[in-house]
Design an enzyme around this catalytic site. Structure first.
Site, mmCIF file in Angstrom:
data_model
loop_
_atom_site.group_PDB
_atom_site.id
_atom_site.type_symbol
_atom_site.label_atom_id
_atom_site.label_comp_id
_atom_site.label_asym_id
_atom_site.label_seq_id
_atom_site.Cartn_x
_atom_site.Cartn_y
_atom_site.Cartn_z
ATOM 1 C CG HIS A 211 -2.047 0.975 1.141
ATOM 2 N ND1 HIS A 211 -3.357 0.582 1.107
ATOM 3 C CD2 HIS A 211 -2.072 2.323 1.062
ATOM 4 C CE1 HIS A 211 -4.149 1.648 1.026
ATOM 5 N NE2 HIS A 211 -3.372 2.732 1.002
ATOM 6 C CG HIS B 51 -0.770 6.774 -1.836
ATOM 7 N ND1 HIS B 51 -1.993 6.759 -2.467
ATOM 8 C CD2 HIS B 51 -0.999 6.339 -0.562
ATOM 9 C CE1 HIS B 51 -2.934 6.363 -1.616
ATOM 10 N NE2 HIS B 51 -2.341 6.099 -0.450
ATOM 11 N N GLY C 10 -2.401 12.642 -1.383
ATOM 12 C CA GLY C 10 -2.773 13.927 -0.790
ATOM 13 C C GLY C 10 -3.606 14.796 -1.705
ATOM 14 N N GLY C 11 -3.446 16.099 -1.525
ATOM 15 C CA GLY C 11 -4.211 17.061 -2.301
ATOM 16 C C GLY C 11 -5.483 17.521 -1.636
ATOM 17 C CD GLU C 12 -7.480 13.784 1.708
ATOM 18 O OE1 GLU C 12 -7.976 14.013 2.820
ATOM 19 O OE2 GLU C 12 -6.958 12.697 1.405
ATOM 20 C CB THR D 258 -8.376 11.466 -1.767
ATOM 21 O OG1 THR D 258 -8.122 10.887 -0.495
ATOM 22 C CG2 THR D 258 -9.634 12.295 -1.706
ATOM 23 C CE1 TYR E 222 -8.704 6.628 -0.801
ATOM 24 C CE2 TYR E 222 -10.102 8.374 0.058
ATOM 25 C CZ TYR E 222 -9.020 7.538 0.205
ATOM 26 O OH TYR E 222 -8.264 7.584 1.338
ATOM 27 C CE LYS F 51 -7.388 2.839 -1.716
ATOM 28 N NZ LYS F 51 -6.289 3.793 -1.951
ATOM 29 N NE ARG G 56 -11.120 11.000 2.855
ATOM 30 C CZ ARG G 56 -9.976 10.669 3.454
ATOM 31 N NH1 ARG G 56 -8.870 11.331 3.180
ATOM 32 N NH2 ARG G 56 -9.949 9.673 4.323
ATOM 33 C CG HIS H 209 -9.636 4.454 2.198
ATOM 34 N ND1 HIS H 209 -8.503 4.982 2.767
ATOM 35 C CD2 HIS H 209 -10.685 5.182 2.674
ATOM 36 C CE1 HIS H 209 -8.850 5.986 3.558
ATOM 37 N NE2 HIS H 209 -10.172 6.127 3.517
ATOM 38 C CG HIS I 30 -6.378 2.700 5.860
ATOM 39 N ND1 HIS I 30 -5.025 2.567 5.674
ATOM 40 C CD2 HIS I 30 -6.865 3.310 4.743
ATOM 41 C CE1 HIS I 30 -4.699 3.090 4.492
ATOM 42 N NE2 HIS I 30 -5.795 3.535 3.912
ATOM 43 N NE ARG J 182 -9.549 5.666 9.645
ATOM 44 C CZ ARG J 182 -9.010 6.216 8.546
ATOM 45 N NH1 ARG J 182 -8.918 5.521 7.425
ATOM 46 N NH2 ARG J 182 -8.585 7.459 8.570
ATOM 47 C CG ASP K 104 -1.647 5.233 3.562
ATOM 48 O OD1 ASP K 104 -1.715 5.196 2.323
ATOM 49 O OD2 ASP K 104 -2.400 5.938 4.257
ATOM 50 C CB SER L 154 -1.897 13.278 2.658
ATOM 51 O OG SER L 154 -3.232 13.053 2.267
#
Length: 381
Positions: free
Chosen positions: A59, A61, A66-68, A97, A128, A153, A160, A192, A221, A224, A276, A280
């Site tokens: 897992h 990236h 990111g980018g959120e 995402t 996502y 995925k 999200r 996810h 995840h 969590r 991960d 992000s």
């Protein structure tokens, strides 16, 4: 050709002090002693060193995540030397995402680049969202015809997530499974898992209302939060798989969850750990606005192994499988990856007795020796 002598070998189970011959990127021979070898080859004296399989991180990236928090929070692309420092010899890249500015085609190109630089790399199609972004236009065609694609995925139970219906989840899993069968791949749906109360209920409902094998769904995840973890234990008891993420929760570290599962009498052979990396991590206010954001490191697997052994007092041979042989089995790579045995890929790590990484070998090629990286990525200085 490479000859490693006098190493304490964890395959990942401890098999004793051995000599190991590597030829053509494969482990050719493991013996107590290999003497008078008739052909000249490079020799590493691993006296007082520990030899383990390289890590498999399923897992990462690799093209950045990111980018959120808008465009400036897009995380950077993975570099080869990061994998070397983290002991990761096999990596599975995926999107998160952002399935808009990050494309599956770009992911494929990065995976191929990593392979050309000397490590083993695979990928998942999709992101996502739903319908899943793909290379060929269909998830099953990606799995069938794109060699590096192992599965798809999708995000569920997350603010999200695309909120797929039960029918859509079943259809996606069915197509993925069939394509995996036809192509000899695992054909998995990596999920996810977010913080929503729904948790794994969509998976349990899909299993109840279809004949899809439980192994197709691979929630990640899962550690969590407590409620989700408990549902993950239920999935394990039914024969399913769960993936635990390093650093996602201070209260539920992967090693601690594994020990808890053992105490409960829950089988742990289908538990894996991933980093991960380059994704992000984010925290949100109650109104949904972004509070804090950061970047995960692929070094997290190595750090988790140290924590499991040094802080949780797990034996090395008990801790290693969750990032080596268990992952290989989960991805259909058993016998090839995540193990030290004749015929397996020569993806190897040498450690000192305090588990400080000394050397990194991928496909029989030395990338790091005596703690010095000697082979970096194409554009790394």
């Amino acid at each position: 050709m490479l000859l490693i002598k006098n190493a304490k070998v964890y395959a990942p189970e401890y098999v004793g002090k051995k000599d190991l011959l590597v030829c053509g990127g494969k482990i050719e021979c493991i013996e107590d002693k290999i003497e008078d070898f008739p052909i000249a080859c490079e020799v590493i004296d691993a006296e007082e060193k520990i030899l383990t399989p390289g890590f498999i991180d399923q897992h990462v990236h690799v093209t950045g995540g990111g980018g959120e928090g808008s465009f400036h929070t897009r995380t950077p692309e993975l570099q080869l030397s990061e994998l070397v420092k983290g002991g990761i010899t096999t990596v599975v890249g995926l999107l998160g995402t952002d399935g808009l500015t990050r494309s599956v085609e770009n992911l494929y190109a990065k995976v191929q680049a990593l392979c050309e630089e000397g490590v083993s790399a695979y990928m998942l199609t999709g992101a996502y969202g739903y319908p899943s972004p793909t290379i060929t236009g269909e998830v099953d065609r990606d799995i069938m015809f794109v060699e590096k694609v192992l599965g798809v995925k999708l995000a569920i139970s997350d603010h999200r997530a695309p909120n797929v219906t039960e029918s859509e989840l079943i259809q996606l899993a069915s197509k993925t499974r069939t394509a995996g069968m036809l192509s000899g791949k695992p054909g998995i749906v990596v999920l996810h898992m977010g913080d929503a109360d729904a948790g794994l209920s969509p998976v349990f409902e899909a299993l109840e209302k279809s004949m899809i094998p439980i192994k197709i769904f691979r929630p990640t995840h899962v550690n969590r939060r407590k409620g989700l973890l408990e549902e993950g234990y239920q999935l394990l008891e039914k024969g399913g798989y769960i993936d635990l993420t390093c650093g996602i929760s201070e209260d539920f570290c992967p090693g601690g969850c594994i020990l808890e599962a053992k105490e409960k009498g829950i089988p742990t052979e289908h538990i894996t750990i991933s980093s991960d990396g380059h994704g992000s991590w984010s925290k949100y206010r109650e109104d949904g606005s972004l509070l804090e954001i950061g970047v995960s490191s692929v070094d997290a697997l190595r750090e988790e192994l140290l924590y499991m052994v040094h802080e949780l007092d797990m034996k090395l041979e008990d801790a290693l499988p969750y990032m080596t042989s268990h992952v290989a089995e989960a991805l259909g790579l058993q016998g090839k990856k995540g193990t030290i045995q004749k015929g397996a890929d020569a993806d190897l790590l040498l450690w000192d007795n305090d588990l400080k990484l000394d050397s990194y070998i991928a496909g029989g090629k030395i990338f790091m020796q005596k703690e010095k990286i000697i082979c970096k990525g194409t554009y790394e200085k």
